[in-house]
Design a protein around this motif. Structure first.
Motif, PDB file in Angstrom:
ATOM      1  N   ASP A 265       8.843  -6.816  -6.532  1.00 13.07           N
ATOM      2  CA  ASP A 265       8.702  -5.506  -7.486  1.00 13.07           C
ATOM      3  C   ASP A 265       8.979  -5.724  -8.823  1.00 13.07           C
ATOM      4  O   ASP A 265       8.504  -5.228  -9.653  1.00 13.07           O
ATOM      5  CB  ASP A 265       9.221  -4.159  -6.935  1.00 13.07           C
ATOM      6  CG  ASP A 265       8.301  -3.800  -5.559  1.00 13.07           C
ATOM      7  OD1 ASP A 265       7.373  -4.209  -5.463  1.00 13.07           O
ATOM      8  OD2 ASP A 265       8.667  -2.816  -4.796  1.00 13.07           O
TER       9      ASP A 265
ATOM     10  N   LYS B 175      14.162  -3.284   2.379  1.00 12.31           N
ATOM     11  CA  LYS B 175      13.919  -4.606   2.111  1.00 12.31           C
ATOM     12  C   LYS B 175      14.771  -4.967   0.872  1.00 12.31           C
ATOM     13  O   LYS B 175      15.380  -6.137   0.851  1.00 12.31           O
ATOM     14  CB  LYS B 175      12.383  -4.864   1.969  1.00 12.31           C
ATOM     15  CG  LYS B 175      11.276  -4.380   2.850  1.00 12.31           C
ATOM     16  CD  LYS B 175       9.921  -4.892   2.666  1.00 12.31           C
ATOM     17  CE  LYS B 175       9.543  -3.857   1.601  1.00 12.31           C
ATOM     18  NZ  LYS B 175       9.319  -2.216   2.122  1.00 12.31           N
ATOM     19  N   SER B 176      14.795  -4.024   0.033  1.00 12.17           N
ATOM     20  CA  SER B 176      15.645  -4.353  -1.105  1.00 12.17           C
ATOM     21  C   SER B 176      16.928  -4.083  -0.839  1.00 12.17           C
ATOM     22  O   SER B 176      17.913  -5.052  -1.196  1.00 12.17           O
ATOM     23  CB  SER B 176      15.134  -3.356  -2.383  1.00 12.17           C
ATOM     24  OG  SER B 176      13.856  -3.416  -2.706  1.00 12.17           O
TER      25      SER B 176
ATOM     26  N   PRO C 212       7.412   1.168   2.828  1.00 12.46           N
ATOM     27  CA  PRO C 212       8.558   1.454   1.938  1.00 12.46           C
ATOM     28  C   PRO C 212       9.751   2.223   2.671  1.00 12.46           C
ATOM     29  O   PRO C 212       9.573   3.236   3.674  1.00 12.46           O
ATOM     30  CB  PRO C 212       7.680   2.677   0.995  1.00 12.46           C
ATOM     31  CG  PRO C 212       6.608   2.729   1.795  1.00 12.46           C
ATOM     32  CD  PRO C 212       6.105   1.894   2.731  1.00 12.46           C
TER      33      PRO C 212
ATOM     34  N   LEU D  64       5.974   0.533 -11.691  1.00 12.29           N
ATOM     35  CA  LEU D  64       4.983   0.620 -10.601  1.00 12.29           C
ATOM     36  C   LEU D  64       4.037   1.874 -10.324  1.00 12.29           C
ATOM     37  O   LEU D  64       2.724   1.762 -10.409  1.00 12.29           O
ATOM     38  CB  LEU D  64       5.451   0.310  -9.328  1.00 12.29           C
ATOM     39  CG  LEU D  64       6.319  -0.984  -9.019  1.00 12.29           C
ATOM     40  CD1 LEU D  64       7.069  -1.150  -7.821  1.00 12.29           C
ATOM     41  CD2 LEU D  64       5.337  -2.284  -9.349  1.00 12.29           C
TER      42      LEU D  64
ATOM     43  N   THR E  83       9.744  -8.224  -0.529  1.00 12.14           N
ATOM     44  CA  THR E  83       8.290  -7.809  -1.093  1.00 12.14           C
ATOM     45  C   THR E  83       8.195  -6.211  -1.205  1.00 12.14           C
ATOM     46  O   THR E  83       9.013  -5.579  -0.782  1.00 12.14           O
ATOM     47  CB  THR E  83       7.467  -8.313   0.054  1.00 12.14           C
ATOM     48  OG1 THR E  83       7.584  -7.472   0.975  1.00 12.14           O
ATOM     49  CG2 THR E  83       7.346  -9.789   0.363  1.00 12.14           C
ATOM     50  N   GLY E  84       7.091  -5.834  -2.123  1.00 14.89           N
ATOM     51  CA  GLY E  84       6.635  -4.277  -1.935  1.00 14.89           C
ATOM     52  C   GLY E  84       5.976  -4.035  -0.574  1.00 14.89           C
ATOM     53  O   GLY E  84       5.249  -4.954  -0.050  1.00 14.89           O
ATOM     54  N   GLY E  85       6.078  -2.890  -0.141  1.00 15.94           N
ATOM     55  CA  GLY E  85       5.249  -2.490   1.038  1.00 15.94           C
ATOM     56  C   GLY E  85       3.854  -2.692   1.230  1.00 15.94           C
ATOM     57  O   GLY E  85       3.403  -3.122   2.217  1.00 15.94           O
ATOM     58  N   SER E  86       3.206  -2.931   0.032  1.00 15.93           N
ATOM     59  CA  SER E  86       1.864  -2.967   0.017  1.00 15.93           C
ATOM     60  C   SER E  86       1.398  -4.456  -0.130  1.00 15.93           C
ATOM     61  O   SER E  86       0.065  -4.684   0.094  1.00 15.93           O
ATOM     62  CB  SER E  86       1.310  -2.173  -1.279  1.00 15.93           C
ATOM     63  OG  SER E  86       1.732  -2.624  -2.307  1.00 15.93           O
TER      64      SER E  86
ATOM     65  N   PHE F 221      -3.772  -2.370  -8.957  1.00 18.28           N
ATOM     66  CA  PHE F 221      -2.329  -2.648  -8.510  1.00 18.28           C
ATOM     67  C   PHE F 221      -2.517  -3.752  -7.650  1.00 18.28           C
ATOM     68  O   PHE F 221      -1.596  -4.603  -7.565  1.00 18.28           O
ATOM     69  CB  PHE F 221      -1.887  -0.999  -8.013  1.00 18.28           C
ATOM     70  CG  PHE F 221      -0.648  -1.335  -7.452  1.00 18.28           C
ATOM     71  CD1 PHE F 221       0.366  -0.651  -8.297  1.00 18.28           C
ATOM     72  CD2 PHE F 221      -0.319  -1.906  -6.178  1.00 18.28           C
ATOM     73  CE1 PHE F 221       2.007  -0.918  -7.978  1.00 18.28           C
ATOM     74  CE2 PHE F 221       1.203  -1.787  -5.862  1.00 18.28           C
ATOM     75  CZ  PHE F 221       2.139  -1.307  -6.885  1.00 18.28           C
TER      76      PHE F 221
ATOM     77  N   ARG G 181      -1.086   0.300   8.169  1.00 20.20           N
ATOM     78  CA  ARG G 181      -0.150  -0.952   8.000  1.00 20.20           C
ATOM     79  C   ARG G 181       0.464  -1.557   9.313  1.00 20.20           C
ATOM     80  O   ARG G 181       0.673  -2.727   9.168  1.00 20.20           O
ATOM     81  CB  ARG G 181       0.780  -0.251   6.946  1.00 20.20           C
ATOM     82  CG  ARG G 181       0.147  -0.298   5.639  1.00 20.20           C
ATOM     83  CD  ARG G 181       1.378  -0.184   4.714  1.00 20.20           C
ATOM     84  NE  ARG G 181       0.900   0.169   3.083  1.00 20.20           N
ATOM     85  CZ  ARG G 181       1.770   0.389   2.391  1.00 20.20           C
ATOM     86  NH1 ARG G 181       2.836   0.006   2.373  1.00 20.20           N
ATOM     87  NH2 ARG G 181       1.169   0.836   1.058  1.00 20.20           N
TER      88      ARG G 181
ATOM     89  N   ARG H 176       7.767   6.566  -6.601  1.00 17.04           N
ATOM     90  CA  ARG H 176       8.403   5.279  -6.299  1.00 17.04           C
ATOM     91  C   ARG H 176       7.088   4.319  -6.160  1.00 17.04           C
ATOM     92  O   ARG H 176       7.295   3.216  -6.020  1.00 17.04           O
ATOM     93  CB  ARG H 176       9.304   5.256  -5.008  1.00 17.04           C
ATOM     94  CG  ARG H 176       8.554   5.596  -3.657  1.00 17.04           C
ATOM     95  CD  ARG H 176       9.493   5.343  -2.562  1.00 17.04           C
ATOM     96  NE  ARG H 176      10.015   3.973  -2.282  1.00 17.04           N
ATOM     97  CZ  ARG H 176      11.190   3.886  -1.896  1.00 17.04           C
ATOM     98  NH1 ARG H 176      12.163   4.649  -1.673  1.00 17.04           N
ATOM     99  NH2 ARG H 176      11.505   2.501  -1.661  1.00 17.04           N
ATOM    100  N   GLY H 177       6.055   4.883  -6.392  1.00 15.85           N
ATOM    101  CA  GLY H 177       4.983   3.897  -6.556  1.00 15.85           C
ATOM    102  C   GLY H 177       4.319   3.272  -5.141  1.00 15.85           C
ATOM    103  O   GLY H 177       4.231   2.047  -5.081  1.00 15.85           O
ATOM    104  N   VAL H 178       4.366   4.256  -4.366  1.00 14.76           N
ATOM    105  CA  VAL H 178       3.661   3.857  -2.937  1.00 14.76           C
ATOM    106  C   VAL H 178       2.079   3.770  -2.984  1.00 14.76           C
ATOM    107  O   VAL H 178       1.446   4.848  -3.432  1.00 14.76           O
ATOM    108  CB  VAL H 178       4.315   4.658  -1.949  1.00 14.76           C
ATOM    109  CG1 VAL H 178       3.425   4.381  -0.496  1.00 14.76           C
ATOM    110  CG2 VAL H 178       5.641   4.249  -1.798  1.00 14.76           C
ATOM    111  N   VAL H 179       1.512   2.683  -2.497  1.00 16.13           N
ATOM    112  CA  VAL H 179       0.073   2.808  -2.495  1.00 16.13           C
ATOM    113  C   VAL H 179      -0.505   3.458  -1.264  1.00 16.13           C
ATOM    114  O   VAL H 179      -0.507   3.099   0.074  1.00 16.13           O
ATOM    115  CB  VAL H 179      -0.378   1.396  -2.249  1.00 16.13           C
ATOM    116  CG1 VAL H 179      -1.975   1.252  -1.995  1.00 16.13           C
ATOM    117  CG2 VAL H 179      -0.011   0.592  -3.564  1.00 16.13           C
TER     118      VAL H 179
HETATM  119  O1  LIG Z   1       4.559   0.397   0.061  1.00 17.40           O
HETATM  120  C1  LIG Z   1       4.127   0.397  -0.971  1.00 17.40           C
HETATM  121  O2  LIG Z   1       2.716   0.676  -1.030  1.00 17.40           O
HETATM  122  C2  LIG Z   1       4.725   0.029  -2.184  1.00 17.40           C
HETATM  123  C3  LIG Z   1       6.064   0.028  -2.009  1.00 17.40           C
HETATM  124  C4  LIG Z   1       6.958  -0.414  -3.348  1.00 17.40           C
HETATM  125  O3  LIG Z   1       7.881  -1.376  -2.662  1.00 17.40           O
HETATM  126  P1  LIG Z   1       9.138  -1.149  -1.685  1.00 17.40           P
HETATM  127  O4  LIG Z   1       8.388  -1.561  -0.221  1.00 17.40           O
HETATM  128  O5  LIG Z   1      10.186  -1.796  -2.126  1.00 17.40           O
HETATM  129  O6  LIG Z   1       9.187   0.548  -1.538  1.00 17.40           O
HETATM  130  C5  LIG Z   1       6.080  -0.968  -4.203  1.00 17.40           C
HETATM  131  O7  LIG Z   1       6.025  -2.556  -4.241  1.00 17.40           O
HETATM  132  C6  LIG Z   1       4.737  -0.658  -4.431  1.00 17.40           C
HETATM  133  O8  LIG Z   1       4.965   0.183  -5.388  1.00 17.40           O
HETATM  134  C7  LIG Z   1       3.920  -0.277  -3.322  1.00 17.40           C
END
Ligand SMILES: O=C(O)C1=C[C@@H](OP(=O)(O)O)[C@@H](O)[C@H](O)C1
Ligand SMILES: Nc1ncnc2c1ncn2[C@@H]1O[C@H](COP(=O)(O)OP(=O)(O)O)[C@@H](O)[C@H]1O
Ligand SMILES: [Mg+2]
Length: 167
Positions: free
Chosen positions: A35, A16-17, A12, A46, A78-81, A58, A135, A118-121
């Motif tokens: 996302d 990427k975005s 995150p 998120l 993509t999202g980081g997860s 999730f 990761r 920001r919704g990080v896993v």
């Molecule tokens: O790294 C993560 O766990 C996440 C990152 C977010 O996106 P970005 O990588 O665009 O911040 C999002 O997809 C999600 O909430 C989980």
């Protein structure tokens, strides 16, 4: 037009975005941020999915989102997860070139000030450092190409993505 997708993966805050949309413009490709589709399908932000449904839900819902993708000629942020799902990564890999936007731990922490919204896993009991260490080899494993972004401006990273896409 080259129909290949350019898929951006990474921690995150790696850009990427932010960089993806600019690279798409330069490459004459479409841009897609997974996302946004994910939130649209779940009809929730998120962070609310994580808080209300938990991380297992999730990640399963994120996988469903990725597997539903059928696009080409697109830069995909993509999202980081996303790397927690091999199925998702295989699906993405089939559609194009995977570029890992690499950041050091310190730069990641500097960039993601809004960690609680920001919704990080981050798995229960894990620190951000644990998440980073877990990761890093996963992103490396799936990458066709790695861009070190720590000392790059947005424009420099975009230029490197464009160069990599044209290879
Ligand atoms: O790294 C993560 O766990 C996440 C990152 C977010 O996106 P970005 O990588 O665009 O911040 C999002 O997809 C999600 O909430 C989980
Ligand atoms: N050199 C840089 N490259 C990319 N993003 C940067 C850079 N410097 C600062 N930023 C900021 O870092 C954040 C990157 O976030 P974002 O593009 O959402 O990353 P991701 O989608 O990988 O989580 C943005 O707020 C962006 O403005
Ligand atoms: Mg993003």
């Amino acid at each position: 037009m080259n129909r290949e997708n350019i898929i951006l993966i990474g921690m995150p805050g790696s850009g990427k975005s932010t960089c993806g949309v600019l690279a798409a413009k330069a490459l004459l490709k479409n841009f897609f941020d997974t996302d946004l589709l994910f939130q649209g399908l779940e009809e929730k932000k998120l962070q609310d999915i994580i808080d209300e449904n938990g991380i297992e839900y999730f990640l399963a819902a994120e996988e469903r989102t990725i597997l539903s993708l059928d696009i080409n000629a697109t830069v995909v942020a993509t999202g980081g997860s996303v790397v927690y799902s091999d199925k998702s990564m295989e699906h993405l890999k089939k559609s194009g070139k995977i570029i890992f936007l690499n950041l050091s731990y310190d730069t990641m922490v500097d960039r993601i000030k809004n960690i609680t919204t920001r919704g990080v896993v981050v798995k229960k009991g894990d620190s951000l450092k644990d998440m980073y260490n877990e990761r890093l080899p996963m992103y490396q494993k799936w990458a066709d190409l790695i861009i070190d972004c720590d000392n790059n401006t947005v424009e420099e990273t975009v230029a490197e993505i464009v160069k990599a896409a044209e290879k």
